[in-house]
Design a protein around this motif. Sequence first.
Motif, PDB file in Angstrom:
ATOM      1  N   ARG A  83       0.831  -1.216   0.000  1.00 38.03           N
ATOM      2  CA  ARG A  83       0.000   0.000   0.000  1.00 38.03           C
ATOM      3  C   ARG A  83       0.862   1.261   0.000  1.00 38.03           C
ATOM      4  O   ARG A  83       0.583   2.211  -0.708  1.00 38.03           O
ATOM      5  CB  ARG A  83      -0.938   0.014   1.210  1.00 38.03           C
ATOM      6  CG  ARG A  83      -2.040  -0.979   1.089  1.00 38.03           C
ATOM      7  CD  ARG A  83      -3.011  -0.561  -0.004  1.00 38.03           C
ATOM      8  NE  ARG A  83      -4.071  -1.548  -0.097  1.00 38.03           N
ATOM      9  CZ  ARG A  83      -4.604  -1.942  -1.222  1.00 38.03           C
ATOM     10  NH1 ARG A  83      -4.188  -1.455  -2.362  1.00 38.03           N
ATOM     11  NH2 ARG A  83      -5.562  -2.839  -1.227  1.00 38.03           N
ATOM     12  N   GLN A  86       2.184   1.889  -3.399  1.00 29.31           N
ATOM     13  CA  GLN A  86       1.118   2.356  -4.301  1.00 29.31           C
ATOM     14  C   GLN A  86       0.881   3.852  -4.091  1.00 29.31           C
ATOM     15  O   GLN A  86       0.710   4.595  -5.056  1.00 29.31           O
ATOM     16  CB  GLN A  86      -0.169   1.577  -4.077  1.00 29.31           C
ATOM     17  CG  GLN A  86      -0.122   0.164  -4.590  1.00 29.31           C
ATOM     18  CD  GLN A  86      -1.360  -0.652  -4.227  1.00 29.31           C
ATOM     19  OE1 GLN A  86      -2.053  -0.349  -3.255  1.00 29.31           O
ATOM     20  NE2 GLN A  86      -1.624  -1.686  -4.994  1.00 29.31           N
ATOM     21  N   VAL A  87       0.858   4.292  -2.854  1.00 30.57           N
ATOM     22  CA  VAL A  87       0.643   5.711  -2.553  1.00 30.57           C
ATOM     23  C   VAL A  87       1.795   6.543  -3.094  1.00 30.57           C
ATOM     24  O   VAL A  87       1.585   7.591  -3.695  1.00 30.57           O
ATOM     25  CB  VAL A  87       0.469   5.924  -1.022  1.00 30.57           C
ATOM     26  CG1 VAL A  87       0.534   7.396  -0.662  1.00 30.57           C
ATOM     27  CG2 VAL A  87      -0.834   5.299  -0.544  1.00 30.57           C
ATOM     28  N   ARG A  88       3.013   6.073  -2.919  1.00 34.04           N
ATOM     29  CA  ARG A  88       4.198   6.811  -3.419  1.00 34.04           C
ATOM     30  C   ARG A  88       4.155   6.977  -4.930  1.00 34.04           C
ATOM     31  O   ARG A  88       4.563   7.999  -5.453  1.00 34.04           O
ATOM     32  CB  ARG A  88       5.473   6.082  -3.034  1.00 34.04           C
ATOM     33  CG  ARG A  88       5.842   6.250  -1.591  1.00 34.04           C
ATOM     34  CD  ARG A  88       7.175   5.604  -1.328  1.00 34.04           C
ATOM     35  NE  ARG A  88       7.448   5.578   0.093  1.00 34.04           N
ATOM     36  CZ  ARG A  88       8.391   4.859   0.647  1.00 34.04           C
ATOM     37  NH1 ARG A  88       9.155   4.091  -0.100  1.00 34.04           N
ATOM     38  NH2 ARG A  88       8.582   4.887   1.941  1.00 34.04           N
ATOM     39  N   ARG A  89       3.685   5.967  -5.632  1.00 38.16           N
ATOM     40  CA  ARG A  89       3.626   6.046  -7.099  1.00 38.16           C
ATOM     41  C   ARG A  89       2.617   7.083  -7.572  1.00 38.16           C
ATOM     42  O   ARG A  89       2.762   7.654  -8.634  1.00 38.16           O
ATOM     43  CB  ARG A  89       3.289   4.685  -7.697  1.00 38.16           C
ATOM     44  CG  ARG A  89       4.441   3.731  -7.621  1.00 38.16           C
ATOM     45  CD  ARG A  89       4.134   2.459  -8.354  1.00 38.16           C
ATOM     46  NE  ARG A  89       4.988   1.406  -7.809  1.00 38.16           N
ATOM     47  CZ  ARG A  89       4.644   0.166  -7.650  1.00 38.16           C
ATOM     48  NH1 ARG A  89       3.465  -0.255  -8.025  1.00 38.16           N
ATOM     49  NH2 ARG A  89       5.474  -0.706  -7.133  1.00 38.16           N
ATOM     50  N   ARG A  90       1.566   7.292  -6.794  1.00 36.30           N
ATOM     51  CA  ARG A  90       0.528   8.274  -7.172  1.00 36.30           C
ATOM     52  C   ARG A  90       0.997   9.708  -6.963  1.00 36.30           C
ATOM     53  O   ARG A  90       0.462  10.619  -7.576  1.00 36.30           O
ATOM     54  CB  ARG A  90      -0.741   8.033  -6.353  1.00 36.30           C
ATOM     55  CG  ARG A  90      -1.481   6.793  -6.774  1.00 36.30           C
ATOM     56  CD  ARG A  90      -2.799   6.709  -6.041  1.00 36.30           C
ATOM     57  NE  ARG A  90      -3.134   5.309  -5.870  1.00 36.30           N
ATOM     58  CZ  ARG A  90      -3.625   4.756  -4.787  1.00 36.30           C
ATOM     59  NH1 ARG A  90      -3.899   5.491  -3.736  1.00 36.30           N
ATOM     60  NH2 ARG A  90      -3.875   3.474  -4.732  1.00 36.30           N
ATOM     61  N   GLU A  91       1.943   9.891  -6.058  1.00 35.60           N
ATOM     62  CA  GLU A  91       2.403  11.261  -5.738  1.00 35.60           C
ATOM     63  C   GLU A  91       3.306  11.816  -6.793  1.00 35.60           C
ATOM     64  O   GLU A  91       3.934  11.252  -7.556  1.00 35.60           O
ATOM     65  CB  GLU A  91       3.105  11.269  -4.371  1.00 35.60           C
ATOM     66  CG  GLU A  91       2.163  10.939  -3.257  1.00 35.60           C
ATOM     67  CD  GLU A  91       2.871  10.827  -1.909  1.00 35.60           C
ATOM     68  OE1 GLU A  91       4.111  10.836  -1.842  1.00 35.60           O
ATOM     69  OE2 GLU A  91       2.154  10.700  -0.905  1.00 35.60           O
TER      70      GLU A  91
END
Length: 91
Positions: A83, A86-91
Amino acid sequence: MTSNNGSKPGGEGYYRCAGPNCGIMKHAHDRWWLMWTSIEQFKVPVLYLAPWNEALAQKEGTLHVCGELCSQKLQSQFMGNVRENQVRRRE
């Protein structure tokens, strides 16, 4: 995840539980579990859990797990890491 085994003369290894804050040593008749991760087959991170098998236990990247509590802790870490990435990739 990485393996944490040594080796004995005769091929069998010394195995220590990979569970967080555990590290107990495996004895010959203990019913331990094995865990490992992969991304190859499905192109997403996958966590595998299998009953003890000496050949699998010796493979690089296999985690040796003494029981349910340690396997649950490792599963929780895996899920948190997925998770977080995944969050890091969206930023």
